[in-house]
Design a protein around this motif. Structure first.
Motif, PDB file in Angstrom:
ATOM      1  N   SER A 103       0.855  -1.197   0.000  1.00  0.00           N
ATOM      2  CA  SER A 103       0.000   0.000   0.000  1.00  0.00           C
ATOM      3  C   SER A 103       0.887   1.242   0.000  1.00  0.00           C
ATOM      4  CB  SER A 103      -0.885   0.033   1.244  1.00  0.00           C
ATOM      5  OG  SER A 103      -1.703  -1.093   1.242  1.00  0.00           O
ATOM      6  N   PRO A 104       0.508   2.260  -0.803  1.00  0.00           N
ATOM      7  CA  PRO A 104       1.435   3.389  -0.959  1.00  0.00           C
ATOM      8  C   PRO A 104       1.582   4.285   0.276  1.00  0.00           C
ATOM      9  CG  PRO A 104      -0.593   3.771  -2.184  1.00  0.00           C
ATOM     10  CD  PRO A 104      -0.686   2.379  -1.640  1.00  0.00           C
ATOM     11  N   VAL A 105       2.836   4.631   0.560  1.00  0.00           N
ATOM     12  CA  VAL A 105       3.174   5.654   1.559  1.00  0.00           C
ATOM     13  C   VAL A 105       3.843   6.758   0.748  1.00  0.00           C
ATOM     14  CG1 VAL A 105       4.593   6.186   3.588  1.00  0.00           C
ATOM     15  CG2 VAL A 105       3.529   3.927   3.373  1.00  0.00           C
ATOM     16  N   ARG A 106       3.211   7.934   0.740  1.00  0.00           N
ATOM     17  CA  ARG A 106       3.761   9.015  -0.095  1.00  0.00           C
ATOM     18  C   ARG A 106       4.597   9.960   0.750  1.00  0.00           C
ATOM     19  NH1 ARG A 106      -1.394   8.475  -1.774  1.00  0.00           N
ATOM     20  NH2 ARG A 106      -1.551   7.311  -3.718  1.00  0.00           N
ATOM     21  N   LEU A 107       5.792  10.231   0.255  1.00  0.00           N
ATOM     22  CA  LEU A 107       6.700  11.120   0.991  1.00  0.00           C
ATOM     23  C   LEU A 107       6.947  12.389   0.200  1.00  0.00           C
ATOM     24  CD1 LEU A 107       9.705   9.003   2.284  1.00  0.00           C
ATOM     25  CD2 LEU A 107       7.804   9.955   3.561  1.00  0.00           C
ATOM     26  N   THR A 108       6.940  13.531   0.893  1.00  0.00           N
ATOM     27  CA  THR A 108       7.316  14.797   0.241  1.00  0.00           C
ATOM     28  C   THR A 108       8.466  15.402   1.036  1.00  0.00           C
ATOM     29  OG1 THR A 108       5.022  15.121  -0.353  1.00  0.00           O
ATOM     30  CG2 THR A 108       6.462  17.035  -0.562  1.00  0.00           C
ATOM     31  N   TYR A 109       9.578  15.606   0.359  1.00  0.00           N
ATOM     32  CA  TYR A 109      10.719  16.272   0.980  1.00  0.00           C
ATOM     33  C   TYR A 109      10.772  17.681   0.416  1.00  0.00           C
ATOM     34  CZ  TYR A 109      13.156  12.261   3.112  1.00  0.00           C
ATOM     35  OH  TYR A 109      13.513  11.197   3.889  1.00  0.00           O
ATOM     36  N   GLN A 110      10.765  18.642   1.312  1.00  0.00           N
ATOM     37  CA  GLN A 110      10.793  20.026   0.861  1.00  0.00           C
ATOM     38  C   GLN A 110      12.003  20.707   1.480  1.00  0.00           C
ATOM     39  OE1 GLN A 110       7.015  21.783   1.421  1.00  0.00           O
ATOM     40  NE2 GLN A 110       7.579  23.645   0.346  1.00  0.00           N
ATOM     41  N   TYR A 111      12.862  21.217   0.606  1.00  0.00           N
ATOM     42  CA  TYR A 111      14.097  21.826   1.066  1.00  0.00           C
ATOM     43  C   TYR A 111      14.000  23.305   0.759  1.00  0.00           C
ATOM     44  CZ  TYR A 111      18.854  20.614   2.449  1.00  0.00           C
ATOM     45  OH  TYR A 111      20.001  20.431   3.130  1.00  0.00           O
ATOM     46  N   ASN A 112      14.017  24.152   1.766  1.00  0.00           N
ATOM     47  CA  ASN A 112      13.858  25.584   1.484  1.00  0.00           C
ATOM     48  C   ASN A 112      15.199  26.232   1.154  1.00  0.00           C
ATOM     49  OD1 ASN A 112      15.133  26.129   3.897  1.00  0.00           O
ATOM     50  ND2 ASN A 112      13.232  26.413   5.030  1.00  0.00           N
ATOM     51  N   ALA A 113      15.162  27.547   0.877  1.00  0.00           N
ATOM     52  CA  ALA A 113      16.383  28.230   0.427  1.00  0.00           C
ATOM     53  C   ALA A 113      17.473  28.226   1.499  1.00  0.00           C
ATOM     54  CB  ALA A 113      16.050  29.648   0.011  1.00  0.00           C
ATOM     55  N   ASN A 114      17.114  28.012   2.745  1.00  0.00           N
ATOM     56  CA  ASN A 114      18.125  27.943   3.808  1.00  0.00           C
ATOM     57  C   ASN A 114      18.714  26.556   3.955  1.00  0.00           C
ATOM     58  OD1 ASN A 114      17.753  30.583   4.478  1.00  0.00           O
ATOM     59  ND2 ASN A 114      16.204  30.136   6.031  1.00  0.00           N
ATOM     60  N   GLN A 115      18.303  25.648   3.078  1.00  0.00           N
ATOM     61  CA  GLN A 115      18.725  24.256   3.137  1.00  0.00           C
ATOM     62  C   GLN A 115      18.295  23.608   4.450  1.00  0.00           C
ATOM     63  OE1 GLN A 115      22.267  22.854   1.446  1.00  0.00           O
ATOM     64  NE2 GLN A 115      22.657  24.659   0.230  1.00  0.00           N
ATOM     65  N   VAL A 116      17.100  23.941   4.871  1.00  0.00           N
ATOM     66  CA  VAL A 116      16.524  23.291   6.037  1.00  0.00           C
ATOM     67  C   VAL A 116      15.339  22.483   5.525  1.00  0.00           C
ATOM     68  CG1 VAL A 116      15.388  23.663   8.252  1.00  0.00           C
ATOM     69  CG2 VAL A 116      17.340  25.078   7.630  1.00  0.00           C
ATOM     70  N   LEU A 117      15.272  21.244   6.011  1.00  0.00           N
ATOM     71  CA  LEU A 117      14.332  20.285   5.432  1.00  0.00           C
ATOM     72  C   LEU A 117      13.010  20.174   6.179  1.00  0.00           C
ATOM     73  CD1 LEU A 117      14.022  17.808   3.418  1.00  0.00           C
ATOM     74  CD2 LEU A 117      14.900  16.428   5.294  1.00  0.00           C
ATOM     75  N   GLU A 118      11.930  19.997   5.403  1.00  0.00           N
ATOM     76  CA  GLU A 118      10.649  19.619   5.990  1.00  0.00           C
ATOM     77  C   GLU A 118      10.156  18.377   5.258  1.00  0.00           C
ATOM     78  OE1 GLU A 118       7.827  22.808   5.819  1.00  0.00           O
ATOM     79  OE2 GLU A 118       9.074  23.982   7.191  1.00  0.00           O
ATOM     80  N   VAL A 119       9.590  17.439   6.001  1.00  0.00           N
ATOM     81  CA  VAL A 119       9.140  16.192   5.374  1.00  0.00           C
ATOM     82  C   VAL A 119       7.677  15.950   5.717  1.00  0.00           C
ATOM     83  CG1 VAL A 119       9.472  13.688   5.326  1.00  0.00           C
ATOM     84  CG2 VAL A 119      11.448  15.185   5.451  1.00  0.00           C
ATOM     85  N   GLN A 120       6.919  15.536   4.705  1.00  0.00           N
ATOM     86  CA  GLN A 120       5.523  15.183   4.955  1.00  0.00           C
ATOM     87  C   GLN A 120       5.283  13.743   4.515  1.00  0.00           C
ATOM     88  OE1 GLN A 120       3.516  18.315   3.029  1.00  0.00           O
ATOM     89  NE2 GLN A 120       3.475  19.508   4.926  1.00  0.00           N
ATOM     90  N   VAL A 121       4.457  13.032   5.280  1.00  0.00           N
ATOM     91  CA  VAL A 121       4.164  11.637   4.955  1.00  0.00           C
ATOM     92  C   VAL A 121       2.654  11.510   4.796  1.00  0.00           C
ATOM     93  CG1 VAL A 121       4.514   9.254   5.683  1.00  0.00           C
ATOM     94  CG2 VAL A 121       5.965  11.056   6.623  1.00  0.00           C
ATOM     95  N   GLU A 122       2.253  10.752   3.793  1.00  0.00           N
ATOM     96  CA  GLU A 122       0.829  10.513   3.628  1.00  0.00           C
ATOM     97  C   GLU A 122       0.649   9.028   3.352  1.00  0.00           C
ATOM     98  OE1 GLU A 122      -1.449  11.359   0.103  1.00  0.00           O
ATOM     99  OE2 GLU A 122      -2.598   9.966   1.357  1.00  0.00           O
ATOM    100  N   ALA A 123      -0.108   8.377   4.204  1.00  0.00           N
ATOM    101  CA  ALA A 123      -0.342   6.948   4.011  1.00  0.00           C
ATOM    102  C   ALA A 123      -1.811   6.660   4.239  1.00  0.00           C
ATOM    103  CB  ALA A 123       0.506   6.136   4.983  1.00  0.00           C
ATOM    104  N   ALA A 124      -2.438   6.058   3.268  1.00  0.00           N
ATOM    105  CA  ALA A 124      -3.848   5.677   3.338  1.00  0.00           C
ATOM    106  C   ALA A 124      -4.712   6.781   3.941  1.00  0.00           C
ATOM    107  CB  ALA A 124      -3.998   4.382   4.147  1.00  0.00           C
ATOM    108  N   GLY A 125      -4.517   7.991   3.457  1.00  0.00           N
ATOM    109  CA  GLY A 125      -5.343   9.108   3.896  1.00  0.00           C
ATOM    110  C   GLY A 125      -4.868   9.789   5.175  1.00  0.00           C
TER     111      GLY A 125
END
Ligand code: AMP
Length: 520
Positions: A467-489
């Motif tokens: 079952s899919p687990v969707r990951l979003t990695y977002q790297y801003n201009a300061n090179q600081v990371l934010e991560v979001q996870v979405e799994a089955a809603g």
């Protein structure tokens, strides 16, 4: 006059510098209260008074236990790993750095006769997530709105290239400071500055050259008097100061004489530039290897490089200049003071960030004269594109070989800001939770990477395997990371356990506690 004033801060390992943009749109160094253009990054705890700069540095010999220096090397470490205690208060690396920034800010306000509200602070390009976050925190603790964290070589390129962006060119930035070494290749195309590749050594800098001389003198002292002066902290500081000034002299002279006294005994040593160069050849070789590595990463040959920009006080050394000249017949650009280029570039980036804000908000902060200085021929603002200096990955389960491995989500050298999405299947049927481990590093072996954070997300019952687990990695201009996870809603944000010892919610308390100190 706008209520906001932005400065650029080069928060260096040994020295820090600050610059601003004047009414004509030109970067200017802001001298400190002692009228110096650079401030030693040294803190002296004198009772409830905190003294930063040359006075602190001069006290290092008399009171070494009340001194903190080289804090930059500790940035990003949690309090348990690095702290210093004075008057019953324990200081983290970012709190100590904040004290340096407070001194710079106070001196700037006196000099400019206005409040300093905003800042761009520079960091080595290879600083990781924790080190960058700690630098932002240090700025905030000092009472500044940190607009952006900028890579030092990018700042140097901005300082050198401001009025030369009309020429498309490839530049190699060689930055050797007191404690860090940073090399970066940049491409300037159509008013855009792009980073192609970056590399460096966190623990290579002027101090390593100084230590070669320190050890030479200590050995000679031991040989003559049967005593190792380095066992005493006071004499190490004194010896280090003498070694440093001998090193600086050897940049302009062929030989120097060092006289050193300790415990009523003395030693006198004459050191030639040639001998110094021989004894420090291994350090130059280290620099050389890193330069070659970064050229390989950028897939460039030396004849494709148009210029070498020099930054950092150590680039005044002839051995460094001849090493760079040996690579190729590339001009070494050094019209600007190498101690000042990074701060100047940071000030430029500060104004660029605020001009971009102006474009969004419509509120005018700068005059047209200033805006013109930061625009290309077509009137559009100069653009700076940095790249990531580390790979950011996720730990996955390899079903075939039954072990964990790292999947790279955002690869090293990706232009930023970057948003990358990927989807992965759950490893088993009926999994109750998905545990997402976020790591930083170049290896595919999890243990060889730096853990950044873990996200534990609950899954609905009876989910089939894959079952899919969707990951979003977002790297801003300061090179600081934010991560979001979405799994089955279900959605979750990975709390990146940055392990810097200072929780974001504690910044306010820490700032007011630092505010009680008298910093000068
Ligand atoms: P930075 O951190 O960029 O300010 O670089 C400071 C380092 O440059 C220190 O290790 C200084 O001793 C060194 N430095 C400054 N001027 C010279 C010089 N003329 N020759 C050799 N090293 C220098």
């Amino acid at each position: 006059m706008s209520a906001r004033k932005v400065v650029g801060i080069d928060l260096g390992t040994t020295y820090s510098a600050m610059a601003h943009i004047d009414n004509y749109g030109k970067p200017q160094i802001i001298p400190n209260a002692e009228t110096e253009r650079i401030t030693p990054s040294v803190i002296f705890f004198d009772g409830t008074n905190v003294i930063v700069g040359t006075v602190a540095k001069n006290n290092a010999v008399a009171d070494p236990e009340k001194i903190v220096d080289f804090v930059k090397r500790e940035m990003g470490k949690p309090k348990e790993q690095f702290h210093r205690e004075f008057n019953g208060k324990v200081y983290s690396p970012e709190e100590l750095s904040a004290l340096i920034i407070r001194k710079l800010k106070a001196d700037a306000e006196k000099y400019l006769e206005q409040k300093v509200t905003d800042a761009v602070i520079t960091v080595p390009a290879y600083f990781n997530d924790a080190e960058r976050t700690a630098t932002i925190t240090a700025g905030r603790l000092a009472g500044l709105n940190v607009l952006q964290i900028v890579n030092e070589p990018t700042a140097a390129a901005l300082a050198y290239g401001l009025d030369k962006l009309d020429e498309n060119q490839t530049v190699f930035v060689f930055d050797l400071g007191g404690g860090t070494f940073d090399v970066t290749i940049m491409r300037i195309v159509d008013h855009k500055i792009e980073m192609l590749a970056t590399n460096g050594d966190h623990r290579l800098g002027g101090k390593d050259w100084d230590d070669v001389i320190v050890n030479m003198i200590a050995e000679e002292f031991d040989r003559l008097h049967g005593e190792n002066p380095l066992l005493d902290l006071h004499s190490y500081q004194d010896l280090h100061n003498r070694a440093l000034s001998a090193k600086v002299q050897l940049s302009s002279r062929n030989s120097t004489t060092i006289v050193y006294h300790h415990g009523g005994k003395s030693v006198k040593l004459t050191l030639t530039r040639k001998e110094f160069e021989q004894r420090t050849r291994h350090l130059v070789e280290k620099c050389k290897t890193i330069c070659e590595m970064v050229m390989q990463e950028a897939k460039l040959k030396w004849d494709q490089v148009d210029k070498v920009l020099l930054a950092g006080g150590m680039t005044r050394m002839p051995m460094i200049r001849s090493m760079m000249s040996s690579f190729a017949a590339v001009p070494l650009v050094d019209q600007l003071n190498p101690d000042e280029v990074v701060a100047r570039g940071a000030a430029i980036q500060g104004v660029l960030s605020m001009l971009n804000e102006e474009d969004v908000s419509g509120e005018k902060i700068f005059s047209d004269v200033v805006r013109q200085q930061f625009s290309g021929l077509d009137g559009s603002l100069i653009e700076v594109t940095d790249i990531t200096s580390h790979t950011l990955g996720v730990v996955l389960w390899d079903e075939k070989h039954l072990h964990e491995y790292v999947f790279p989500m955002i690869k090293k050298m990706t232009p930023i800001p970057a948003v990358i999405k990927n989807s992965f299947g759950t490893a088993d049927a009926n999994m109750e939770r998905a545990v997402v481990k976020v790591v930083e590093g170049e290896s595919s072996i999890p243990a060889e990477c730096t853990p950044l954070g873990v996200c534990d997300i609950q899954l609905p019952p009876y989910l089939p395997k894959g079952s899919p687990v969707r990951l979003t990695y977002q790297y801003n201009a300061n090179q600081v990371l934010e991560v979001q996870v979405e799994a089955a809603g279900n959605n979750a944000q990975v709390t990146i356990d940055r392990n810097t010892g200072l929780d974001p919610k504690d910044i306010g308390t820490a700032a007011s506690s630092l505010g009680e100190l008298n910093v000068s």
